[in-house]
Scaffold this motif. Structure first.
Motif, PDB file in Angstrom:
ATOM      1  N   PRO A  30       0.285 -76.995 139.610  1.00 56.48           N
ATOM      2  CA  PRO A  30       1.536 -76.240 139.795  1.00 56.48           C
ATOM      3  C   PRO A  30       1.765 -75.286 138.621  1.00 56.48           C
ATOM      4  CG  PRO A  30       2.006 -78.517 139.162  1.00 56.48           C
ATOM      5  CD  PRO A  30       0.537 -78.430 139.349  1.00 56.48           C
ATOM      6  N   ARG A  31       2.085 -74.041 138.947  1.00 61.47           N
ATOM      7  CA  ARG A  31       2.302 -73.036 137.891  1.00 61.47           C
ATOM      8  C   ARG A  31       3.716 -72.475 137.907  1.00 61.47           C
ATOM      9  NH1 ARG A  31      -2.577 -71.957 135.724  1.00 61.47           N
ATOM     10  NH2 ARG A  31      -4.347 -72.625 137.000  1.00 61.47           N
ATOM     11  N   ALA A  32       4.448 -72.723 138.980  1.00 57.09           N
ATOM     12  CA  ALA A  32       5.819 -72.201 139.100  1.00 57.09           C
ATOM     13  C   ALA A  32       6.653 -73.250 139.836  1.00 57.09           C
ATOM     14  CB  ALA A  32       5.796 -70.892 139.875  1.00 57.09           C
ATOM     15  N   PRO A  33       7.985 -73.219 139.666  1.00 61.70           N
ATOM     16  CA  PRO A  33       8.823 -74.250 140.291  1.00 61.70           C
ATOM     17  C   PRO A  33       8.551 -74.423 141.787  1.00 61.70           C
ATOM     18  CG  PRO A  33      10.131 -72.963 138.763  1.00 61.70           C
ATOM     19  CD  PRO A  33       8.771 -72.316 138.797  1.00 61.70           C
ATOM     20  N   GLY A  34       8.279 -73.318 142.486  1.00 66.56           N
ATOM     21  CA  GLY A  34       8.036 -73.406 143.930  1.00 66.56           C
ATOM     22  C   GLY A  34       6.807 -74.229 144.282  1.00 66.56           C
ATOM     23  N   LEU A  36       6.060 -77.059 143.014  1.00 65.51           N
ATOM     24  CA  LEU A  36       6.279 -78.493 142.764  1.00 65.51           C
ATOM     25  C   LEU A  36       6.356 -79.304 144.049  1.00 65.51           C
ATOM     26  CD1 LEU A  36       8.782 -78.254 139.778  1.00 65.51           C
ATOM     27  CD2 LEU A  36       6.447 -79.120 139.724  1.00 65.51           C
ATOM     28  N   ARG A  37       6.784 -78.648 145.146  1.00 67.47           N
ATOM     29  CA  ARG A  37       6.945 -79.431 146.383  1.00 67.47           C
ATOM     30  C   ARG A  37       5.601 -79.950 146.904  1.00 67.47           C
ATOM     31  NH1 ARG A  37       7.810 -74.067 148.369  1.00 67.47           N
ATOM     32  NH2 ARG A  37       9.936 -74.205 147.630  1.00 67.47           N
ATOM     33  N   ARG A  38       4.496 -79.377 146.428  1.00 65.65           N
ATOM     34  CA  ARG A  38       3.168 -79.877 146.841  1.00 65.65           C
ATOM     35  C   ARG A  38       2.775 -81.141 146.079  1.00 65.65           C
ATOM     36  NH1 ARG A  38      -0.844 -76.586 145.378  1.00 65.65           N
ATOM     37  NH2 ARG A  38       0.324 -74.868 144.479  1.00 65.65           N
ATOM     38  N   PHE A  39       3.608 -81.560 145.102  1.00 66.75           N
ATOM     39  CA  PHE A  39       3.246 -82.709 144.259  1.00 66.75           C
ATOM     40  C   PHE A  39       4.381 -83.741 144.223  1.00 66.75           C
ATOM     41  CE2 PHE A  39       0.946 -78.974 142.919  1.00 66.75           C
ATOM     42  CZ  PHE A  39      -0.359 -79.424 142.844  1.00 66.75           C
ATOM     43  N   PRO A  40       4.769 -84.255 145.405  1.00 67.64           N
ATOM     44  CA  PRO A  40       5.926 -85.175 145.423  1.00 67.64           C
ATOM     45  C   PRO A  40       5.675 -86.463 144.644  1.00 67.64           C
ATOM     46  CG  PRO A  40       4.831 -85.088 147.575  1.00 67.64           C
ATOM     47  CD  PRO A  40       4.233 -83.992 146.744  1.00 67.64           C
ATOM     48  N   PHE A  41       4.435 -86.922 144.618  1.00 65.28           N
ATOM     49  CA  PHE A  41       4.194 -88.182 143.899  1.00 65.28           C
ATOM     50  C   PHE A  41       4.223 -87.946 142.385  1.00 65.28           C
ATOM     51  CE2 PHE A  41       1.601 -91.769 142.300  1.00 65.28           C
ATOM     52  CZ  PHE A  41       2.488 -92.769 142.675  1.00 65.28           C
ATOM     53  N   ALA A  42       3.623 -86.841 141.928  1.00 70.49           N
ATOM     54  CA  ALA A  42       3.673 -86.524 140.487  1.00 70.49           C
ATOM     55  C   ALA A  42       5.125 -86.340 140.063  1.00 70.49           C
ATOM     56  CB  ALA A  42       2.856 -85.262 140.197  1.00 70.49           C
ATOM     57  N   GLU A  43       5.927 -85.724 140.927  1.00 67.01           N
ATOM     58  CA  GLU A  43       7.338 -85.536 140.590  1.00 67.01           C
ATOM     59  C   GLU A  43       8.062 -86.889 140.546  1.00 67.01           C
ATOM     60  OE1 GLU A  43       9.580 -82.768 143.000  1.00 67.01           O
ATOM     61  OE2 GLU A  43      11.443 -83.625 142.227  1.00 67.01           O
ATOM     62  N   GLY A 129      16.781 -77.007 129.229  1.00 59.21           N
ATOM     63  CA  GLY A 129      15.341 -76.969 129.497  1.00 59.21           C
ATOM     64  C   GLY A 129      14.924 -77.846 130.667  1.00 59.21           C
ATOM     65  N   TYR A 130      15.889 -78.340 131.454  1.00 59.86           N
ATOM     66  CA  TYR A 130      15.552 -79.296 132.525  1.00 59.86           C
ATOM     67  C   TYR A 130      14.437 -78.782 133.441  1.00 59.86           C
ATOM     68  CZ  TYR A 130      16.068 -81.569 137.095  1.00 59.86           C
ATOM     69  OH  TYR A 130      15.818 -82.184 138.288  1.00 59.86           O
ATOM     70  N   HIS A 131      14.591 -77.563 133.928  1.00 57.73           N
ATOM     71  CA  HIS A 131      13.588 -77.065 134.890  1.00 57.73           C
ATOM     72  C   HIS A 131      12.232 -76.841 134.221  1.00 57.73           C
ATOM     73  CE1 HIS A 131      17.254 -76.376 137.246  1.00 57.73           C
ATOM     74  NE2 HIS A 131      16.459 -76.630 138.256  1.00 57.73           N
ATOM     75  N   VAL A 132      12.276 -76.461 132.929  1.00 60.21           N
ATOM     76  CA  VAL A 132      11.008 -76.283 132.193  1.00 60.21           C
ATOM     77  C   VAL A 132      10.333 -77.644 132.024  1.00 60.21           C
ATOM     78  CG1 VAL A 132       9.964 -75.516 130.026  1.00 60.21           C
ATOM     79  CG2 VAL A 132      11.917 -74.283 130.957  1.00 60.21           C
ATOM     80  N   ALA A 133      11.128 -78.659 131.626  1.00 60.03           N
ATOM     81  CA  ALA A 133      10.568 -79.993 131.405  1.00 60.03           C
ATOM     82  C   ALA A 133       9.987 -80.550 132.713  1.00 60.03           C
ATOM     83  CB  ALA A 133      11.655 -80.929 130.877  1.00 60.03           C
ATOM     84  N   TRP A 134      10.701 -80.370 133.807  1.00 62.31           N
ATOM     85  CA  TRP A 134      10.275 -80.851 135.126  1.00 62.31           C
ATOM     86  C   TRP A 134       8.906 -80.244 135.474  1.00 62.31           C
ATOM     87  CZ3 TRP A 134      13.812 -79.364 139.920  1.00 62.31           C
ATOM     88  CH2 TRP A 134      13.246 -79.843 141.093  1.00 62.31           C
ATOM     89  N   LEU A 135       8.800 -78.906 135.355  1.00 61.11           N
ATOM     90  CA  LEU A 135       7.535 -78.241 135.684  1.00 61.11           C
ATOM     91  C   LEU A 135       6.429 -78.661 134.710  1.00 61.11           C
ATOM     92  CD1 LEU A 135       5.850 -76.198 137.282  1.00 61.11           C
ATOM     93  CD2 LEU A 135       6.776 -74.389 135.834  1.00 61.11           C
ATOM     94  N   GLU A 136       6.763 -78.687 133.414  1.00 58.10           N
ATOM     95  CA  GLU A 136       5.736 -78.992 132.397  1.00 58.10           C
ATOM     96  C   GLU A 136       5.159 -80.394 132.565  1.00 58.10           C
ATOM     97  OE1 GLU A 136       6.654 -76.579 128.271  1.00 58.10           O
ATOM     98  OE2 GLU A 136       7.300 -78.645 128.454  1.00 58.10           O
ATOM     99  N   VAL A 137       6.034 -81.363 132.830  1.00 60.82           N
ATOM    100  CA  VAL A 137       5.537 -82.747 132.916  1.00 60.82           C
ATOM    101  C   VAL A 137       4.703 -82.925 134.186  1.00 60.82           C
ATOM    102  CG1 VAL A 137       6.173 -85.178 133.073  1.00 60.82           C
ATOM    103  CG2 VAL A 137       7.388 -83.691 131.487  1.00 60.82           C
ATOM    104  N   VAL A 138       5.183 -82.380 135.310  1.00 62.23           N
ATOM    105  CA  VAL A 138       4.397 -82.504 136.550  1.00 62.23           C
ATOM    106  C   VAL A 138       3.047 -81.795 136.364  1.00 62.23           C
ATOM    107  CG1 VAL A 138       4.304 -81.906 139.001  1.00 62.23           C
ATOM    108  CG2 VAL A 138       6.423 -82.802 138.025  1.00 62.23           C
ATOM    109  N   GLN A 139       3.083 -80.616 135.759  1.00 63.62           N
ATOM    110  CA  GLN A 139       1.851 -79.857 135.503  1.00 63.62           C
ATOM    111  C   GLN A 139       0.894 -80.690 134.625  1.00 63.62           C
ATOM    112  OE1 GLN A 139       2.303 -76.355 132.938  1.00 63.62           O
ATOM    113  NE2 GLN A 139       1.782 -75.143 134.753  1.00 63.62           N
ATOM    114  N   THR A 140       1.444 -81.291 133.584  1.00 66.51           N
ATOM    115  CA  THR A 140       0.604 -82.053 132.649  1.00 66.51           C
ATOM    116  C   THR A 140      -0.048 -83.248 133.349  1.00 66.51           C
ATOM    117  OG1 THR A 140       2.042 -81.404 130.841  1.00 66.51           O
ATOM    118  CG2 THR A 140       0.612 -83.274 130.425  1.00 66.51           C
ATOM    119  N   VAL A 141       0.722 -83.983 134.160  1.00 68.34           N
ATOM    120  CA  VAL A 141       0.108 -85.170 134.778  1.00 68.34           C
ATOM    121  C   VAL A 141      -0.907 -84.770 135.855  1.00 68.34           C
ATOM    122  CG1 VAL A 141       1.922 -86.830 134.230  1.00 68.34           C
ATOM    123  CG2 VAL A 141       2.002 -85.666 136.409  1.00 68.34           C
ATOM    124  N   VAL A 142      -0.655 -83.642 136.521  1.00 71.53           N
ATOM    125  CA  VAL A 142      -1.624 -83.182 137.526  1.00 71.53           C
ATOM    126  C   VAL A 142      -2.920 -82.751 136.822  1.00 71.53           C
ATOM    127  CG1 VAL A 142      -2.097 -81.366 139.232  1.00 71.53           C
ATOM    128  CG2 VAL A 142       0.086 -82.590 139.288  1.00 71.53           C
TER     129      VAL A 142
END
Ligand code: HEM
Length: 181
Positions: A30-34, A36-43, A129-142
Motif C-alpha cells: 500500500p502506498r496511499a490511504p486508498g 489500505l482497503r486491500r489489506f484488511p487483515f494487516a489493518e 499523524g493518525y492517518h500517516v501512522a495507519w498507512l505507515e504501519v500497514v505498509q511496514t507489516v506488508v
C-alpha cells in the motif's frame, strides 16, 4: 508498535501465515490511504496491536474549571491522568479484552468509534499523524511479510513474550530477542 507486532507474529505462526497470504496476493504494497482497503487483515493487526500495546499508555489533561465527573468534583488546576491502556482493555468495550483477536476489527462494518481510537487521544488534540501512522504501519507489516516470504524465514521468540516497559513510551523490554531463521 512494530516491535510488538513482530513479537506477536513470532508467537502466533497462524497470524503470520494469514498476513503473508494477504500481503503476497496483492500486486504491490500500500502506498496511499486508498490502497489500505486491500489489506484488511494487516489493518486489523495494526488496530489490535495498538489496543493491547498503546505506545501512549496515559494521556493528561488539566481541569481549567471545577468539573463534575461521575459524581465527583475535580477542582480547577488538577491534572487528570486518563489511562488509555485501561480504556483499551476494558471489558465494557471489548469481548475477551486481554486476548489478541484481530478479527474483532475485520468483522466491523462501521468506522472505529472515538473510544476505539483512544490510543491517538481525543478531542481538539487528537493525533495529527493518525492517518500517516495507519498507512505507515500497514505498509511496514506488508513489506515485512513479503520480505520474510521471499527469503523463506520466520521470526521466533528466544525466551518468553516480552514484558512491557513504560518510559519514554510503552514498548517491549529491549532485552527481548527474536531470531529470524
Ligand atoms: C502509532 C503511532 C502514534 C500514536 C499512538 C500517537 C498518539 C498520539 C497521542 C496519544 C497524542 C495526544 C493527543 C491528546 O493529547 O489527546 C498525539 C498527538 C499528536 N500526534 Fe500522534 N501518535 C502517533 C503517530 C504520529 C505521527 C506519525 C505523527 C506525525 C506525522 C503524529 C503527530 C502528532 C501531533 C502533531 C500531535 C499533537 C496534536 C495536538 O496537540 O493538537 N503522531 N499522538
Amino acid at each position: 508498535m512494530v516491535a510488538w507486532l513482530i513479537a506477536i507474529l513470532a508467537d502466533s505462526p497462524a497470524l503470520l501465515d494469514r498476513l503473508q497470504a494477504e500481503a503476497t496476493a496483492a500486486p504491490d504494497v500500500p502506498r496511499a490511504p486508498g490502497d489500505l482497503r486491500r489489506f484488511p487483515f494487516a489493518e486489523a493487526l495494526f488496530r489490535e496491536v495498538l489496543r493491547l500495546h498503546p505506545p501512549v499508555a496515559r494521556d493528561v489533561r488539566r481541569a481549567v474549571i471545577d468539573l463534575q465527573l461521575a459524581g465527583r468534583t475535580i477542582p480547577a488546576g488538577t491534572n487528570a491522568v486518563i489511562s488509555i491502556e485501561h480504556l483499551s482493555r476494558s471489558a465494557a468495550l471489548y469481548d475477551d479484552p486481554e486476548s489478541f483477536v484481530p478479527d474483532r476489527w475485520t468483522k466491523k462494518t462501521q468506522p472505529p468509534t472515538a473510544l476505539e481510537l483512544a490510543q491517538f487521544g481525543g478531542g481538539p488534540h487528537f493525533c495529527l499523524g493518525y492517518h500517516v501512522a495507519w498507512l505507515e504501519v500497514v505498509q511496514t507489516v506488508v513489506i515485512l511479510a513479503r520480505a520474510l516470504h521471499v527469503r523463506g524465514v520466520r521470526p521466533t521468540l528466544e525466551g518468553p513474550f516480552p514484558r512491557a516497559k513504560h518510559l519514554p513510551l510503552r514498548h517491549p523490554d529491549p532485552r527481548s530477542r527474536i531470531r529470524f531463521a
